[in-house]
Design an enzyme around this catalytic site. Structure first.
Site, short mmCIF file in Angstrom:
data_model
loop_
_atom_site.label_atom_id
_atom_site.label_comp_id
_atom_site.label_asym_id
_atom_site.label_seq_id
_atom_site.Cartn_x
_atom_site.Cartn_y
_atom_site.Cartn_z
N CYS A 1 22.45 -23.13 -1.66
CA CYS A 1 22.98 -21.85 -2.16
C CYS A 1 23.28 -20.79 -1.11
CB CYS A 1 22.04 -21.27 -3.22
SG CYS A 1 20.45 -20.72 -2.56
N CYS B 1 17.87 -25.22 -7.35
CA CYS B 1 16.43 -25.50 -7.40
C CYS B 1 15.70 -24.51 -8.30
CB CYS B 1 15.81 -25.44 -6.01
SG CYS B 1 16.63 -26.45 -4.79
N HIS C 1 -8.14 -10.69 -6.52
CA HIS C 1 -9.52 -11.19 -6.51
C HIS C 1 -10.36 -10.49 -7.58
CE1 HIS C 1 -9.13 -13.54 -2.80
NE2 HIS C 1 -8.34 -12.58 -2.36
N CYS D 1 15.19 -27.12 -1.78
CA CYS D 1 16.13 -27.31 -0.65
C CYS D 1 16.12 -26.11 0.27
CB CYS D 1 17.53 -27.65 -1.14
SG CYS D 1 18.55 -26.23 -1.58
N ILE E 1 0.84 -1.20 0.00
CA ILE E 1 0.00 0.00 0.00
C ILE E 1 0.87 1.25 0.00
CG2 ILE E 1 -1.82 1.27 1.25
CD1 ILE E 1 -2.75 -1.41 -0.06
C1 LIG Z 1 -3.19 -14.72 5.33
C2 LIG Z 1 -3.45 -13.57 4.40
C3 LIG Z 1 -3.85 -13.78 3.08
C4 LIG Z 1 -4.12 -12.72 2.24
N1 LIG Z 1 -4.42 -12.96 0.93
C5 LIG Z 1 -4.66 -11.92 0.10
C6 LIG Z 1 -4.93 -12.15 -1.27
O1 LIG Z 1 -4.82 -13.24 -1.78
N2 LIG Z 1 -5.28 -11.09 -2.04
C7 LIG Z 1 -5.41 -9.83 -1.52
O2 LIG Z 1 -5.80 -8.93 -2.24
N3 LIG Z 1 -5.07 -9.57 -0.23
C8 LIG Z 1 -4.70 -10.58 0.58
N4 LIG Z 1 -4.35 -10.35 1.87
C9 LIG Z 1 -4.28 -8.97 2.33
C10 LIG Z 1 -2.98 -8.30 1.89
O3 LIG Z 1 -1.87 -9.13 2.11
C11 LIG Z 1 -2.82 -7.01 2.68
O4 LIG Z 1 -3.99 -6.26 2.56
C12 LIG Z 1 -1.64 -6.16 2.21
O5 LIG Z 1 -0.47 -6.90 2.14
C13 LIG Z 1 -1.48 -5.01 3.19
O6 LIG Z 1 -0.39 -4.25 2.77
P1 LIG Z 1 0.10 -3.06 3.67
O7 LIG Z 1 1.10 -2.33 2.88
O8 LIG Z 1 -1.07 -2.31 4.22
O9 LIG Z 1 0.74 -3.75 4.97
P2 LIG Z 1 2.20 -4.34 5.20
O10 LIG Z 1 2.66 -5.14 4.06
O11 LIG Z 1 2.17 -5.02 6.53
O12 LIG Z 1 3.11 -3.04 5.27
C14 LIG Z 1 3.16 -2.21 6.39
C15 LIG Z 1 4.60 -1.72 6.51
O13 LIG Z 1 4.69 -0.78 7.56
C16 LIG Z 1 5.93 -0.96 8.20
N5 LIG Z 1 5.85 -0.36 9.54
C17 LIG Z 1 5.06 -0.76 10.55
N6 LIG Z 1 5.30 0.01 11.65
C18 LIG Z 1 6.25 0.90 11.30
C19 LIG Z 1 6.92 1.95 12.01
N7 LIG Z 1 6.68 2.23 13.30
N8 LIG Z 1 7.86 2.68 11.35
C20 LIG Z 1 8.15 2.42 10.03
N9 LIG Z 1 7.55 1.42 9.33
C21 LIG Z 1 6.61 0.68 9.96
C22 LIG Z 1 6.09 -2.47 8.21
O14 LIG Z 1 7.42 -2.88 8.42
C23 LIG Z 1 5.55 -2.87 6.85
O15 LIG Z 1 6.56 -2.95 5.87
C24 LIG Z 1 -4.02 -11.40 2.73
C25 LIG Z 1 -3.58 -11.17 4.04
C26 LIG Z 1 -3.26 -12.25 4.85
C27 LIG Z 1 -2.71 -12.01 6.21
#
Ligand SMILES: Cc1cc2nc3c(=O)[nH]c(=O)nc-3n(C[C@H](O)[C@H](O)[C@H](O)COP(=O)(O)OP(=O)(O)OC[C@H]3O[C@@H](n4cnc5c(N)ncnc54)[C@H](O)[C@@H]3O)c2cc1C
Length: 482
Positions: free
Chosen positions: A448, A410, A55, A443, A18
């Site tokens: 590696c 692999c 999706h 593996c 995001i």
């Molecule tokens: C089991 C599972 C299955 C899913 N399957 C799907 C799917 O198939 N399709 C789909 O559309 N969505 C899916 N989702 C949802 C999707 O993965 C998430 O909505 C998406 O990855 C969220 O991204 P994000 O950037 O909000 O969060 P994150 O990827 O968690 O990024 C947040 C970032 O903020 C950083 N951060 C946190 N606190 C701080 C701080 N204090 N200072 C600096 N940096 C900080 C973290 O290190 C991290 O890099 C799934 C989620 C899960 C858990």
């Protein structure tokens, strides 16, 4: 320690899918932007640990942002994946009914999907017809909702692509920079963001901190929502099983989840999962009970899962908010602080639709966004050794003979690819792994890891003992014996 001062118009906290998508979208405009991330790379939160599905847009409740942003998100993802060279495959999804009493659920999902603008969605009746497109599915599946627009992608490669393109378009990324406090100075109209190596000043903050977004909001006194993480565990199967499953197969959704899935990955593995377990804190462990639960559910859809080809397990955390919906908008405490929180599934699918919504929110707040005429939309992946086309590899070898040196057997990753990623900025084993797949095969790095560490030490001109798995103090070796 020397603490830098950085001043930008907009600070994004969190470089998951995001934060990276918002950064890339903002790079279309003439604004200075910094992304502040606590890890040493992008995508190491929930972004690297999910099902990797774009999706079609039928599986959430009517009226929610999760549903409203999903179908447009699917369309935008497919468009931008081409522009950014993100590996994506349009395989389609099936929601499978195991008895006739479940067909009503398929009809409800069909109506939601049609209402949300999905064109190619239908219910397939009769096990024989379903087996034509999914031969290994259980004989008990009697009907399936087929959505042709669903795709599989590599979520961490998507984040890397967005990061590379945003950087190319002048967005600054600060890694290893955990935000520990935010102070707002009313007279200066500025936020002061405290991190270990830099103090960042910005007029606007976009909170994209995933499961920690409530803690970040609390730093300005916004306690309007909470994040209650829910863990999902998976099993991953070797690429030798390629073809065992063709489509993204869901069971009937239960409670908070879309149901357990059995799905191919874009890298030719397949996965089963996820489980659903509310957890306290940052728990991404996999457990015997969690994996047993997903096995039992997956076997109802595919009775002959080849468990002898399971190569690893992983878990991700859903950033579920107390409203169970996305929370996207200015904070009631300070409208220059924009929450992009509660981004649980389908957050990956919605990355681009969310990024466009955030830009519109900024425009509504009166921020002037003039076009960046130098914006470069296209990004290309590095050339990779081709497992299927050895003629192509001959051409690569002629350009650089390190393409002849296979480091990861692999996944067939060559020294040239690893060296190139180091030259582009990778410093750790995990950065190499997520960019090249070295260590992701059968593996799991047994062959590696040492070789990659030696290449890292040589190219970075550092001692072997200084190589880390994921930055900070994650050293791979304790000390040199001789
Ligand atoms: C089991 C599972 C299955 C899913 N399957 C799907 C799917 O198939 N399709 C789909 O559309 N969505 C899916 N989702 C949802 C999707 O993965 C998430 O909505 C998406 O990855 C969220 O991204 P994000 O950037 O909000 O969060 P994150 O990827 O968690 O990024 C947040 C970032 O903020 C950083 N951060 C946190 N606190 C701080 C701080 N204090 N200072 C600096 N940096 C900080 C973290 O290190 C991290 O890099 C799934 C989620 C899960 C858990």
């Amino acid at each position: 320690m020397n603490i830098k001062s950085i001043k930008k118009d907009i600070a994004i906290i969190g470089a998951g899918i995001i934060g990276c998508a918002v950064a890339r979208e903002l790079s279309r405009y003439k604004k200075t932007v910094v992304v502040v991330e606590k890890e040493v790379d992008v995508g190491w939160g929930t972004t690297k640990a999910n099902s990797g599905i774009i999706h079609a847009g039928y599986s959430d409740k009517v009226g929610t942002a999760r549903l409203n942003l999903s179908h447009s998100g699917n369309i935008l993802f497919r468009k931008y994946a081409q522009e950014l060279d993100i590996p994506i495959k349009n395989v389609g999804s099936l929601v499978n009914a195991l008895d006739k009493s479940q067909i009503g659920v398929l009809e409800e999902l069909l109506n939601i999907g049609k209402g949300n603008g999905i064109g190619s969605i239908e219910i397939i009746f009769n096990n024989e017809n379903i087996k034509k497109i999914e031969p290994n599915i259980s004989d008990k599946v009697c009907a399936a909702l087929y959505a042709k627009e669903a795709c599989i992608v590599s979520p961490y490669e998507a984040a890397i692509a967005l990061y590379e393109n945003a950087s190319e378009n002048s967005i600054k990324f600060l890694f290893d920079s955990e935000v520990s406090d935010i102070i707002y100075n009313k007279s200066a109209n500025l936020f002061y963001i405290k991190t270990p190596h830099a103090n960042v000043e910005a007029s606007f903050i976009i909170n994209c901190a995933g499961v920690f977004s409530d803690k970040i909001a609390m730093m300005i006194g916004d306690d309007s929502f909470s994040i209650n993480p829910a863990k999902g565990e998976y099993l991953v199967f070797d690429t030798e099983t390629y073809g065992f499953v063709n489509k993204i197969n869901f069971s009937i959704p239960v409670g908070e989840t879309k149901g357990v899935l059995v799905a191919p990955t874009v890298d030719k593995n397949f996965i089963i999962g996820p489980s659903y377990e509310k957890v306290d804190g940052y728990d991404v462990s996999t457990t015997r009970e969690g994996l047993k639960g997903i096995r039992q559910k997956a076997e109802k859809l595919f009775p002959n899962i080849p468990y002898n080809s399971a190569i690893t397990s992983f878990a991700g955390l859903r950033a579920a908010s107390n409203s169970n919906d996305f929370i996207i908008g200015p904070s009631h405490v300070n409208n220059k602080f924009i929450n992009v929180a509660g981004i649980q599934s389908p957050g990956l699918t919605c990355a681009f639709s969310i990024s466009k919504l955030v830009v519109n929110i900024l425009k509504d707040l009166g921020i002037k966004l003039r076009n960046n005429n130098k914006f470069m939309p296209v990004r290309k992946r590095l050339m990779k050794f081709n497992k299927e086309n050895y003629e192509k590899n001959r051409e690569l070898f002629k350009k650089d003979n390190q393409y002849g040196e296979i480091v990861c057997r692999c996944e067939k990753v060559t020294e040239a690819e690893i060296v190139e990623e180091i030259r582009k900025g990778a410093n750790t084993l995990d950065e190499i792994k997520f960019r090249t797949r070295a260590g992701m095969g059968r593996c799991q790095g047994g062959y590696c890891t040492l070789k990659v560490m030696k290449i890292l030490a040589r190219e970075l001109d550092v001692a072997f003992e200084e190589i880390t798995k994921a930055g900070k103090k994650s050293y791979m070796v304790k000390e040199k014996i001789s």
